[in-house]
Write an enzyme that holds these catalytic residues in place. Structure first.
Site, PDB file in Angstrom:
ATOM      1  N   ASP A  95       0.811  -1.061   0.186  1.00  0.00           N
ATOM      2  CA  ASP A  95       0.053   0.059   0.017  1.00  0.00           C
ATOM      3  C   ASP A  95       0.716   1.189   0.215  1.00  0.00           C
ATOM      4  O   ASP A  95       2.132   1.575   0.615  1.00  0.00           O
ATOM      5  CB  ASP A  95      -1.015   0.044   1.278  1.00  0.00           C
ATOM      6  CG  ASP A  95      -1.933  -1.455   1.039  1.00  0.00           C
ATOM      7  OD1 ASP A  95      -2.052  -1.469   0.045  1.00  0.00           O
ATOM      8  OD2 ASP A  95      -2.205  -1.184   2.472  1.00  0.00           O
ATOM      9  N   ASP A 144      -7.290  -1.497  -4.876  1.00  0.00           N
ATOM     10  CA  ASP A 144      -8.264  -0.584  -3.547  1.00  0.00           C
ATOM     11  C   ASP A 144      -9.110   0.132  -4.569  1.00  0.00           C
ATOM     12  O   ASP A 144     -10.176  -0.376  -4.465  1.00  0.00           O
ATOM     13  CB  ASP A 144      -7.510  -0.175  -2.515  1.00  0.00           C
ATOM     14  CG  ASP A 144      -6.539  -0.978  -2.083  1.00  0.00           C
ATOM     15  OD1 ASP A 144      -7.302  -2.407  -1.781  1.00  0.00           O
ATOM     16  OD2 ASP A 144      -5.885  -0.922  -1.131  1.00  0.00           O
TER      17      ASP A 144
END
Length: 162
Positions: free
Chosen positions: A116, A130
């Site tokens: 991330d 995402d």
């Protein structure tokens, strides 16, 4: 339409994995503010689900991602509209790239951490997959609310007759 789904999914996987490679090579020792503190590029590794929930159950998220990929492929084979092709392609790409992370990244098979790097004001940190999942699911909900069906009822035998 299935080719569209696969093309969109492949694009999501390619962009997501390329941006993760970039993030690991550039953001290892620094953060880059994009919009002050509201949007910052910052590298993290997530062993869990959203907000790092369930970090001890990474293997379970790998199984969930594999099942999601299978279900979306089954649905996508019968998609009849461009809207559903886009929604399912985004969902498939996001789920597939998360599965790739779980299977191929450290610390090992079925235990891999998701990379991330997009920090949304300290609320959560995400990635391109995402974003694709969020947009795909939102589009699917909107299509459903509009009454758009993924497929004609007579083209899908679910569960399959044996």
């Amino acid at each position: 339409m299935f080719r569209w789904v696969l093309a969109i999914a492949a694009a999501v996987v390619g962009v997501d994995q390329a941006t993760k490679w970039w993030a690991e090579s550039v953001l290892a020792d620094e953060s880059i503010p994009v919009l002050g503190d509201l949007l910052v590029l910052r590298l993290t590794y997530n062993p869990g689900a959203a907000f790092s929930i369930g970090a001890r159950y990474t293997w379970l998220f790998a199984i969930f991602a594999a099942v999601a990929v299978g279900v979306v492929v089954r649905l996508a084979r019968n998609a009849r509209t461009r809207g559903w092709a886009v929604a399912l392609g985004l969902i498939l790409g996001g789920a597939a790239t998360h599965l790739i992370d779980r299977l191929a990244r450290e610390p090992g098979f079925m235990l891999g951490h998701v990379v991330d790097f997009i920090d949304y004001g300290g609320l959560f940190v995400g990635n391109v997959a995402d974003i694709a999942l969020f947009v795909g699911v939102t589009l699917a909900v909107l299509l459903n609310l509009r009454g758009s069906q993924i497929t004609r009822r007579d083209t899908v035998d679910f569960p399959p007759n044996t």
